[in-house]
Design an enzyme around this catalytic site. Structure first.
Site, short mmCIF file in Angstrom:
data_model
loop_
_atom_site.label_atom_id
_atom_site.label_comp_id
_atom_site.label_asym_id
_atom_site.label_seq_id
_atom_site.Cartn_x
_atom_site.Cartn_y
_atom_site.Cartn_z
N LYS A 1 -3.02 -10.24 -6.35
CA LYS A 1 -3.89 -10.95 -7.29
C LYS A 1 -5.00 -10.02 -7.78
CE LYS A 1 -4.13 -14.78 -4.63
NZ LYS A 1 -4.68 -16.01 -4.10
N GLY B 1 0.81 -1.23 0.00
CA GLY B 1 0.00 0.00 0.00
C GLY B 1 0.84 1.28 0.00
N THR C 1 1.98 3.14 -2.53
CA THR C 1 1.51 4.18 -3.45
C THR C 1 0.26 4.87 -2.89
OG1 THR C 1 2.44 3.01 -5.33
CG2 THR C 1 0.77 4.65 -5.83
N ARG D 1 9.90 3.76 -1.32
CA ARG D 1 11.14 2.99 -1.19
C ARG D 1 12.37 3.89 -1.24
NH1 ARG D 1 10.33 -2.20 -1.06
NH2 ARG D 1 8.66 -3.16 -2.28
N GLU E 1 7.58 6.02 -7.18
CA GLU E 1 8.56 5.04 -7.64
C GLU E 1 8.46 4.89 -9.16
OE1 GLU E 1 9.63 1.04 -5.40
OE2 GLU E 1 7.83 0.86 -6.58
#
Ligand code: TTP
Ligand code: MG
Length: 228
Positions: A161, A29, A31, A101, A48
């Site tokens: 998924k 989560g 973003t 990140r 990112e």
């Protein structure tokens, strides 16, 4: 533009602004967290460059890595390292910078995972490590706070998924478990690699509504902690 700061290359002409890195497993989560804070005027969000990893001059190193990590792991990770460095050095106008990140997790989590799982030849690992060590010794990469979105690998697998990014369809639960373990060793147990900044942990298995609520609750803490 780069200039010299205490013997290291540094971003030019930009007085030091607090840097907050959002860390966590794939699909934890990050973003969504960045999007939430991008609505706060004092924070400039640097997302990112996944789009670049999926398309460099018409090639898709992310897809190639998932198809054949042994062959293409170094290709992707060399490019990830370059794009993360570029983001760390990019100029911003708002008082706070928040990014998804860091160059540190690309190395300590993803390169390490490829190598430890036997999917990266030792010579590739050595070359990437030489690059990383040179960069971190010669370039100033300040981070003031790490926000760790702590999830269970199962929840990330479910989200992955649902999200259905084409390249990621091959990711098994075990891959997310290894990434999770490396994150826990680095940021919680603190037994693997140096910490570039203090860590704030936010439990992130909850649904979207609860997560947004938690971000709101943590806003002041994040801004205050990153200024220390
Ligand atoms: P993430 O950095 O986890 O981004 P995300 O958008 O999936 O996460 P979130 O939902 O929390 O916003 O990973 C993007 C893809 O890139 C993922 O398939 C993992 C891969 N990756 C690597 O293979 N090597 C790396 O060094 C990094 C940083 C990512
Ligand atoms: Mg993301």
């Amino acid at each position: 533009m780069l200039s010299s700061f205490q013997g290291k290359l540094a971003r030019n002409g930009d007085e030091r602004k607090p840097v907050i890195c959002i860390e966590g497993n794939i699909a934890s989560g990050k973003t969504t967290c960045l999007e939430f804070f991008s609505k706060t005027s004092d924070i400039e969000v640097l997302t990112e460059p996944v789009a670049k990893w999926r398309n460099v001059r018409g090639h898709n190193p992310l897809a190639l890595m998932y198809q054949d990590p042994q062959r293409w792991g170094i290709t992707l990770q060399t490019y990830v390292q370059l794009t993360m460095l570029d983001i760390h050095l990019s100029a911003t106008s708002a008082p706070f910078r928040m990014m998804e990140r860091s160059i540190f997790s690309a190395k300590y989590i993803f390169v390490e995972n490829l190598f430890k799982s036997g999917k990266m030849p030792e010579v590739d690992y050595a070359v990437l490590s030489e690059w990383f060590d040179w960069i971190t010794s010669n370039v100033s990469i300040p981070v003031d706070l790490i926000v760790y979105l702590q999830t269970s690998p199962q929840v990330c697998h479910e989200r992955l998924k649902q999200r259905c990014r084409e390249e990621e369809k091959v990711i098994p639960l075990e891959y997310l478990e290894s990434i999770h373990q490396l994150y826990e060793d680095w940021l919680i147990k603190r037994t693997s690699f140096p910490l570039p900044a203090p860590v704030l942990v936010i439990p992130a298995d909850h649904d979207l509504q609860k997560m947004l609520h938690q971000y709101e609750e943590n806003r002041d803490k994040i801004l205050a902690a990153s200024q220390v």
